[in-house]
Write a protein that holds these residues in place. Structure first.
Motif, PDB file in Angstrom:
ATOM      1  N   SER A  23       0.826  -1.218   0.000  1.00  0.00           N
ATOM      2  CA  SER A  23       0.000   0.000   0.000  1.00  0.00           C
ATOM      3  C   SER A  23       0.859   1.267   0.000  1.00  0.00           C
ATOM      4  N   PHE A  24       2.175   1.121   0.188  1.00  0.00           N
ATOM      5  CA  PHE A  24       3.165   2.211   0.085  1.00  0.00           C
ATOM      6  C   PHE A  24       4.513   1.503   0.096  1.00  0.00           C
ATOM      7  N   PRO A  25       5.572   2.156  -0.381  1.00  0.00           N
ATOM      8  CA  PRO A  25       6.859   1.459  -0.408  1.00  0.00           C
ATOM      9  C   PRO A  25       7.268   1.010   1.005  1.00  0.00           C
ATOM     10  N   VAL A  26       7.697  -0.242   1.095  1.00  0.00           N
ATOM     11  CA  VAL A  26       8.028  -0.827   2.403  1.00  0.00           C
ATOM     12  C   VAL A  26       9.077   0.024   3.128  1.00  0.00           C
ATOM     13  N   ILE A  27       8.793   0.317   4.393  1.00  0.00           N
ATOM     14  CA  ILE A  27       9.773   0.983   5.261  1.00  0.00           C
ATOM     15  C   ILE A  27      10.335  -0.126   6.144  1.00  0.00           C
ATOM     16  N   LEU A  28      11.615  -0.385   6.021  1.00  0.00           N
ATOM     17  CA  LEU A  28      12.203  -1.487   6.798  1.00  0.00           C
ATOM     18  C   LEU A  28      13.658  -1.144   7.033  1.00  0.00           C
ATOM     19  N   LEU A  69      12.452   8.238   9.889  1.00  0.00           N
ATOM     20  CA  LEU A  69      11.050   7.813  10.011  1.00  0.00           C
ATOM     21  C   LEU A  69      10.557   7.010   8.816  1.00  0.00           C
ATOM     22  N   HIS A  70      10.877   7.450   7.615  1.00  0.00           N
ATOM     23  CA  HIS A  70      10.448   6.729   6.411  1.00  0.00           C
ATOM     24  C   HIS A  70      11.684   6.240   5.671  1.00  0.00           C
ATOM     25  N   ASN A  71      12.334   5.232   6.226  1.00  0.00           N
ATOM     26  CA  ASN A  71      13.600   4.757   5.672  1.00  0.00           C
ATOM     27  C   ASN A  71      13.352   3.702   4.595  1.00  0.00           C
ATOM     28  N   VAL A 102       9.718  -2.279  10.920  1.00  0.00           N
ATOM     29  CA  VAL A 102       9.052  -2.641   9.665  1.00  0.00           C
ATOM     30  C   VAL A 102       7.684  -1.958   9.642  1.00  0.00           C
ATOM     31  N   ASP A 103       7.510  -1.030   8.700  1.00  0.00           N
ATOM     32  CA  ASP A 103       6.247  -0.306   8.534  1.00  0.00           C
ATOM     33  C   ASP A 103       5.767  -0.676   7.143  1.00  0.00           C
ATOM     34  N   ALA A 104       4.761  -1.549   7.089  1.00  0.00           N
ATOM     35  CA  ALA A 104       4.386  -2.100   5.774  1.00  0.00           C
ATOM     36  C   ALA A 104       2.945  -2.587   5.800  1.00  0.00           C
ATOM     37  N   SER A 113      -3.832  -1.762   4.253  1.00  0.00           N
ATOM     38  CA  SER A 113      -3.428  -1.925   5.653  1.00  0.00           C
ATOM     39  C   SER A 113      -2.137  -1.152   5.848  1.00  0.00           C
ATOM     40  N   ASP A 114      -1.863  -0.799   7.102  1.00  0.00           N
ATOM     41  CA  ASP A 114      -0.669  -0.008   7.446  1.00  0.00           C
ATOM     42  C   ASP A 114      -0.294  -0.370   8.880  1.00  0.00           C
ATOM     43  N   ILE A 115       0.683  -1.243   9.014  1.00  0.00           N
ATOM     44  CA  ILE A 115       1.049  -1.784  10.329  1.00  0.00           C
ATOM     45  C   ILE A 115       2.542  -1.569  10.544  1.00  0.00           C
ATOM     46  N   GLY A 167      -1.335   9.448  14.046  1.00  0.00           N
ATOM     47  CA  GLY A 167      -1.819   8.593  12.961  1.00  0.00           C
ATOM     48  C   GLY A 167      -2.667   9.352  11.974  1.00  0.00           C
ATOM     49  N   HIS A 168      -3.385   8.602  11.150  1.00  0.00           N
ATOM     50  CA  HIS A 168      -4.119   9.163  10.012  1.00  0.00           C
ATOM     51  C   HIS A 168      -5.276   8.247   9.707  1.00  0.00           C
ATOM     52  N   MET A 169      -6.195   8.719   8.886  1.00  0.00           N
ATOM     53  CA  MET A 169      -7.284   7.853   8.430  1.00  0.00           C
ATOM     54  C   MET A 169      -6.741   6.822   7.451  1.00  0.00           C
ATOM     55  N   VAL A 204      -3.704   4.802   1.810  1.00  0.00           N
ATOM     56  CA  VAL A 204      -3.097   4.489   3.109  1.00  0.00           C
ATOM     57  C   VAL A 204      -3.164   5.712   4.020  1.00  0.00           C
ATOM     58  N   HIS A 205      -2.946   6.907   3.486  1.00  0.00           N
ATOM     59  CA  HIS A 205      -3.313   8.137   4.211  1.00  0.00           C
ATOM     60  C   HIS A 205      -4.621   8.561   3.565  1.00  0.00           C
ATOM     61  N   ASP A 206      -5.718   8.106   4.113  1.00  0.00           N
ATOM     62  CA  ASP A 206      -6.971   8.152   3.366  1.00  0.00           C
ATOM     63  C   ASP A 206      -7.373   9.582   3.017  1.00  0.00           C
ATOM     64  N   LEU A 210       0.565  16.416  13.004  1.00  0.00           N
ATOM     65  CA  LEU A 210      -0.597  15.559  13.286  1.00  0.00           C
ATOM     66  C   LEU A 210      -1.581  15.665  12.117  1.00  0.00           C
ATOM     67  N   ARG A 211      -1.773  14.542  11.406  1.00  0.00           N
ATOM     68  CA  ARG A 211      -2.629  14.575  10.208  1.00  0.00           C
ATOM     69  C   ARG A 211      -4.100  14.590  10.562  1.00  0.00           C
ATOM     70  N   MET A 212      -4.427  13.972  11.707  1.00  0.00           N
ATOM     71  CA  MET A 212      -5.833  13.774  12.056  1.00  0.00           C
ATOM     72  C   MET A 212      -6.023  14.304  13.472  1.00  0.00           C
ATOM     73  N   ILE A 229      -3.000   4.074  14.786  1.00  0.00           N
ATOM     74  CA  ILE A 229      -2.421   4.586  16.038  1.00  0.00           C
ATOM     75  C   ILE A 229      -0.979   4.122  16.033  1.00  0.00           C
ATOM     76  N   GLU A 230      -0.045   5.073  15.916  1.00  0.00           N
ATOM     77  CA  GLU A 230       1.346   4.699  15.636  1.00  0.00           C
ATOM     78  C   GLU A 230       2.364   5.585  16.356  1.00  0.00           C
ATOM     79  N   PRO A 231       2.355   5.535  17.703  1.00  0.00           N
ATOM     80  CA  PRO A 231       3.377   6.311  18.408  1.00  0.00           C
ATOM     81  C   PRO A 231       4.766   5.692  18.219  1.00  0.00           C
ATOM     82  N   ILE A 280       5.208   1.467  16.876  1.00  0.00           N
ATOM     83  CA  ILE A 280       4.238   0.356  16.914  1.00  0.00           C
ATOM     84  C   ILE A 280       2.918   0.912  16.396  1.00  0.00           C
ATOM     85  N   GLU A 281       2.412   0.309  15.330  1.00  0.00           N
ATOM     86  CA  GLU A 281       1.228   0.863  14.647  1.00  0.00           C
ATOM     87  C   GLU A 281       0.151  -0.198  14.448  1.00  0.00           C
ATOM     88  N   ASP A 282      -1.066   0.157  14.840  1.00  0.00           N
ATOM     89  CA  ASP A 282      -2.230  -0.695  14.584  1.00  0.00           C
ATOM     90  C   ASP A 282      -3.284   0.100  13.834  1.00  0.00           C
TER      91      ASP A 282
HETATM   92  N1  GLY Z   1       2.989   3.959   7.009  1.00  0.00           N
HETATM   93  C1  GLY Z   1       3.564   5.148   6.603  1.00  0.00           C
HETATM   94  C2  GLY Z   1       2.882   6.342   7.143  1.00  0.00           C
HETATM   95  O1  GLY Z   1       1.911   6.236   7.832  1.00  0.00           O
HETATM   96  O2  GLY Z   1       3.266   7.455   6.856  1.00  0.00           O
END
Ligand code: GLY
Ligand code: MN
Length: 462
Positions: A218-223, A230-232, A247-249, A259-261, A342-344, A349-351, A377-379, A391-393, A431-433
């Protein structure tokens, strides 16, 4: 795709939210990678998908508010297309699948729009985010591209945001499917996080899992073991004992719900004491934020609760000091947690971010802060049942930021710079859910992906 009635009733609802004229949704064309015929993986525009469902290039949808017609403009395939792409359904057959009974060749779109404009009717569009679409709009509307912005309709944007923010049951099921695939992606990454492995081996494996389930990531893998960035997207490091891997993927389902976890694990599978301390603080912030999320609460308040949880935890291990509320009011936590909670989440993925973040995450009851950290803060607005948010602190030790703040003496009443300096080699943890706001509170969507220290160590020991 969903049943034809889903798209028909969405369009009918949008008609009630926009006054008069016509709404134009240009679908996305193909986008070339390095020469015209070699294209990126095709991605339809999300608003087009939401209202018109068809997932192929060179289409436009019109909702004519004055005469009650919904029209899809697009061409039937010719023999050349059939030779290269195989037989395809006709435009009429395709349109019927999304509840539209009126189609026109693409060449008829420009005269249709020009005639409407000549009669003084309003044409509503949203802001284009691809230059090819901007150029297309320039010719459809008959204006220089710098004037296309005059057609961007706040009324339309607010109508779309009102609808897409509240997820339907069928959309929630799609989002849960996307999180089900993310479960496999993340548990695979955890099992592969062994010393000697190169990040790209894991990044490639989890992207392959997304593809093998029918959708791209849903976006380029961050790992990265350099999770403080933050977005490596650099995946060339070799994993070594003592480092944490972020791992943010996530993936898209074939219907394009995302999905965005994020999970962060110790290379080799065992947390050392320093990693345990920081990890538990981030987990406490993640769980406190989930616990607090319910209809009626501002997401800004939930963000600040996560920030306070982080300050309290960092005070317990002497990285911060002073009064927690004062530290958060001063923005001192942003040295460690410099982004928003976080975001919607939905078809993007950032709705809906393409519509303008201020329309999605803010409204006339809440203004964006300009304080470092909180400004990202997007939302921020009040939660409603049906919202899906992340939710991704996180806690990050960013050497350049630590050095800069220290030099400036910034927030030194709240930060123990000497001790923080000893963490410059730590990296970062996030950690993001993905969360559904329900009438009673909220629910973490999807099959739970290990996130406690015990659950991660157990999974990685197998
Ligand atoms: N998962 C990447 C971001 O929320 O920006
Ligand atoms: Mn996210």
């Amino acid at each position: 795709m969903f049943a034809p009635s889903v798209y028909a009733s969405r369009r009918a609802r949008l008609r009630q939210l926009v006054s008069s004229g016509l709404i134009l949704f240009p679908g996305n064309p193909e986008a070339s990678m390095n020469y015209p015929a070699n294209t990126y993986h095709y991605r339809q525009d999300s608003n087009f998908l939401y209202y018109f469902g068809l997932d192929h290039p060179d289409l436009a949808g019109v909702i004519d508010l004055d005469n009650g017609k919904d029209i899809i403009f697009g061409n039937d395939v010719d023999i050349d297309d059939i030779i290269w792409m195989g037989p395809q359904p006709s435009m009429n057959e395709r349109a019927a699948k999304v509840g539209v009974d009126h189609t026109e060749p693409l060449s008829q779109l420009e005269p249709y729009i020009r005639e409407a404009l000549a009669k003084g009717r309003k044409v509503h569009i949203v802001k284009p985010y691809r230059y090819l679409v901007l150029v297309w709009l320039e010719s459809l509307l008959g204006v220089h591209h710098s004037q296309v912005k005059d057609f961007i309709s706040e009324e339309l944007i607010l109508g779309i945001v009102a609808m897409r923010s509240i997820k339907e049951e069928i959309e929630i099921r799609e989002l849960e499917k996307a999180i089900g695939v993310a479960y496999i992606m993340h548990t695979t990454a955890m099992r592969m996080a062994r010393p000697g492995t190169v990040e790209q081996e894991i990044a490639g494996a989890i992207e392959g899992i997304a593809l093998s389930h029918g959708g791209p990531v849903s976006f380029p893998v961050i790992l990265s073991v350099d999770g403080q960035t933050l977005h490596n997207h650099y995946h060339g490091n070799i994993l070594t004992e003592g480092r944490m891997m972020v791992v943010d993927a996530g993936c898209e389902t074939p219907l394009h719900y995302a999905s965005d976890i994020t999970r962060t694990v110790p290379v080799g599978g065992k947390f050392n004491p320093r990693q345990k301390d920081i990890y538990q603080i981030v987990l406490d912030a993640n769980m406190a934020a989930i616990q607090a999320t319910r209809p009626g609460i501002y997401n800004k308040k939930v963000h600040l609760l996560a920030a306070k949880t982080i300050v309290n935890g960092l005070k317990d291990i002497d990285l911060m000091k002073g009064d927690t509320d004062e530290a958060v009011a001063a923005g001192a936590h942003a040295l460690f947690f410099p982004h928003g909670l976080g975001h919607m989440l939905g078809l993007d993925v950032h709705d809906m971010e393409g519509l303008g973040e201020k329309f999605v995450g803010y409204n006339d009851t809440i203004e964006r802060s300009n304080q470092f950290g909180l400004a990202f803060l997007r939302m921020a607005r009040k939660h409603e049942p049906g919202f899906v948010v992340t939710i991704e602190p996180g806690i990050y030790f960013i050497p350049a930021l630590i050095d800069m703040w220290r030099k400036e003496g910034k927030n030194e009443a709240f930060i123990n710079y000497d001790k923080v300096g000893t963490y410059k080699d730590f990296g970062g943890i996030r950690i993001e859910d993905d969360i559904l706001v329900t009438p009673e509170g909220c629910r973490v969507l999807g099959k739970p992906i290990p996130k406690t220290i015990t659950d991660i160590e157990n999974l990685m020991s197998k």
